[in-house]
Motif scaffolding. Structure first.
Motif, mmCIF file in Angstrom:
data_model
loop_
_atom_site.group_PDB
_atom_site.id
_atom_site.type_symbol
_atom_site.label_atom_id
_atom_site.label_comp_id
_atom_site.label_asym_id
_atom_site.label_seq_id
_atom_site.Cartn_x
_atom_site.Cartn_y
_atom_site.Cartn_z
ATOM 1 N N LYS A 130 0.808 -1.223 0.000
ATOM 2 C CA LYS A 130 0.000 0.000 0.000
ATOM 3 C C LYS A 130 0.842 1.275 0.000
ATOM 4 C CE LYS A 130 -4.017 -2.147 2.157
ATOM 5 N NZ LYS A 130 -4.905 -2.180 3.350
ATOM 6 N N VAL B 108 2.479 8.969 0.764
ATOM 7 C CA VAL B 108 1.664 8.136 1.657
ATOM 8 C C VAL B 108 2.040 8.404 3.115
ATOM 9 C CG1 VAL B 108 0.953 5.774 2.224
ATOM 10 C CG2 VAL B 108 1.462 6.378 -0.147
ATOM 11 N N TRP C 175 0.281 11.372 4.247
ATOM 12 C CA TRP C 175 -1.115 11.018 4.528
ATOM 13 C C TRP C 175 -1.235 10.359 5.906
ATOM 14 C CZ3 TRP C 175 -4.190 6.827 5.593
ATOM 15 C CH2 TRP C 175 -5.556 6.960 5.361
ATOM 16 N N GLU C 176 -0.268 9.498 6.243
ATOM 17 C CA GLU C 176 -0.256 8.882 7.577
ATOM 18 C C GLU C 176 -0.224 9.951 8.663
ATOM 19 O OE1 GLU C 176 2.056 4.992 8.195
ATOM 20 O OE2 GLU C 176 3.202 5.996 6.611
ATOM 21 N N THR D 212 -3.497 11.831 9.146
ATOM 22 C CA THR D 212 -4.554 11.032 9.786
ATOM 23 C C THR D 212 -4.134 10.533 11.166
ATOM 24 O OG1 THR D 212 -3.724 9.000 8.748
ATOM 25 C CG2 THR D 212 -5.420 10.236 7.546
ATOM 26 N N PRO E 269 -3.497 3.305 5.181
ATOM 27 C CA PRO E 269 -3.826 3.731 3.823
ATOM 28 C C PRO E 269 -4.765 2.741 3.131
ATOM 29 C CG PRO E 269 -1.454 3.859 4.227
ATOM 30 C CD PRO E 269 -2.047 3.149 5.386
ATOM 31 N N TYR E 270 -5.799 3.250 2.507
ATOM 32 C CA TYR E 270 -6.778 2.455 1.762
ATOM 33 C C TYR E 270 -7.599 1.512 2.641
ATOM 34 C CZ TYR E 270 -3.603 3.969 -1.952
ATOM 35 O OH TYR E 270 -2.800 4.713 -2.784
ATOM 36 N N ARG F 163 -6.781 7.673 -6.085
ATOM 37 C CA ARG F 163 -5.780 8.051 -5.094
ATOM 38 C C ARG F 163 -6.424 8.177 -3.716
ATOM 39 N NH1 ARG F 163 -3.355 6.619 -8.893
ATOM 40 N NH2 ARG F 163 -1.794 7.765 -10.129
ATOM 41 N N LEU F 164 -5.577 8.208 -2.694
ATOM 42 C CA LEU F 164 -6.068 8.432 -1.334
ATOM 43 C C LEU F 164 -6.782 9.786 -1.263
ATOM 44 C CD1 LEU F 164 -2.916 7.218 0.622
ATOM 45 C CD2 LEU F 164 -5.197 6.213 0.824
ATOM 46 N N GLU F 165 -7.877 9.826 -0.530
ATOM 47 C CA GLU F 165 -8.645 11.058 -0.415
ATOM 48 C C GLU F 165 -8.048 11.986 0.633
ATOM 49 O OE1 GLU F 165 -12.678 10.027 0.389
ATOM 50 O OE2 GLU F 165 -13.002 9.072 -1.570
ATOM 51 N N TRP G 93 1.921 11.689 -6.167
ATOM 52 C CA TRP G 93 1.184 10.536 -6.696
ATOM 53 C C TRP G 93 0.875 10.632 -8.172
ATOM 54 C CZ3 TRP G 93 -2.616 11.146 -2.030
ATOM 55 C CH2 TRP G 93 -1.973 10.697 -0.869
#
Length: 366
Positions: free
Chosen positions: A256, A279, A282-283, A286, A291-292, A309-311, A328
């Protein structure tokens, strides 16, 4: 009657031959496609080692560049009773103490798991040592302090990062209690990772596992990229790692966090690490989400091939999300360089931009 039977038998033979030819054609097509896209990744078969001789051969083959890093086993006291600092597919990390004529300090010791005495794990062990020797001069890459290569004791002695890994650190934070000081600190820690990636670019090395779990934080809040077990020179936990068809001989991989060029073609380049860095951002946004979510490997690959893609995480600033989205791009040439990412994060540091939107509590002594 005989002529009718003959015609019937002839038709049956034609059907059987035709079906066999079609089956052969389909099988051949699959084999050609598999070799074309994934054959390069399966050249080195997994080899189980039944004795210590081949392990020693691997060490001896790589001993010359390690000679200046050899330590006496008497200099290390491993604290087996204080718990594990980290564990992966092939190795575990334990707290220890290094005491020589020149230095006495806490360290981390990385060793191969007893059950993984195989060709791949020992090769990766040596490769990680060699990578860390090459990269030892950078302040944002975990420092190798030495190695112990005795017959029954093969240790990688590493700098100790007292605040643990970034994943555990962000999981300990709270959206409700996030202060401006903590928000800025997270930007600075993320910027530290881009500085490490810049250095990897200069050395033409890809890490292949850039993720929050592989970033360590020192006592004075400096982020250091660690765990180079998957790194490769370009010149030549917990469910994050899975087996994929083209990874035979490499063990499970952090799918991922992997870019589309790896998922579809099994290749990795310098800017593949940039995708994984997005990613990681993103971690952070949040505070440690997966992820995902809990989708399967098949579903993940389907999503990636469809260009999804990740939102944007809830409460994540537009600027922070914009930076991670740039990482990305499917074409590698469109992804920013590590140096460009450092510049963008520097701008966030010097502005009033925040990672987390909404009400931040007053500054506290974190």
């Amino acid at each position: 009657m005989a002529e009718s039977l003959l015609n019937s038998d002839s038709k049956t033979i034609q059907v059987v031959v035709g079906s066999s030819a079609a089956f052969f054609l389909i099988t051949a097509t699959f084999v050609i496609a598999y070799r074309k896209y994934w054959g390069k990744e399966t050249k080195q078969p997994y080899r189980k080692i039944s004795t210590g001789h081949e392990i020693d051969d691997i060490i001896q083959d790589n001993l010359k560049p390690m000679k200046d890093w050899l330590l006496d086993s008497a200099d290390i006291t491993v604290h087996f009773d204080k718990g594990i600092l980290g564990q992966g597919e092939f190795s575990r990390v334990l707290p220890a103490r290094l005491k020589t004529n020149r230095i006495t300090c806490p360290v981390a010791v990385k060793m191969i798991i007893e059950s993984r005495h195989d060709y791949i794990s020992h090769t990766n062990f040596c490769e990680e040592i060699l990578r860390l020797i090459t990269l030892h001069n950078h302040s944002n890459i975990i420092k190798l302090l030495g190695v112990i290569l005795n017959k029954d004791m093969k240790y990688m002695v590493l700098e100790y990062a007292s605040r643990g890994d970034m994943f555990a650190y962000i999981k300990s934070l709270s959206f409700q209690r996030m202060s401006k000081t903590e928000d800025k600190r997270l930007v600075r820690l993320t910027c530290d990772v881009t500085l490490a990636l810049q250095y990897l670019e200069e050395k033409a090395i890809v890490h292949r596992d850039v993720a929050a779990r592989n970033v360590l934080i020192t006592e004075d809040y400096v982020a250091k990229l660690a765990d180079f077990g998957l790194s490769r020179e370009l010149a030549c936990h917990t469910g994050e790692y899975v087996k994929v068809p083209w990874s035979e001989g490499q063990g499970p991989l952090p799918l991922k966090w992997m870019p589309p060029e790896f998922v579809t073609r099994g290749i990795f380049k310098i800017k593949s690490d940039i995708w994984s860095f997005g990613v990681l951002m993103w971690e952070i946004a949040t505070l440690g989400a997966t992820p995902y979510g809990n989708i399967s490997s098949y579903e993940f690959m389907k999503i990636l091939r469809n260009g999804e893609r990740l939102e944007r995480p809830k409460g994540c600033s537009k600027k922070w999300f914009s930076v991670m989205r740039k990482c990305w791009h499917a074409p590698l040439q469109l992804r920013p360089s590590a140096k460009a990412l450092t510049g963008e994060l520097d701008d966030v540091m010097t502005s009033d931009e925040k990672i987390f939107l909404g009400t931040l509590v007053r500054d506290v002594d974190c």
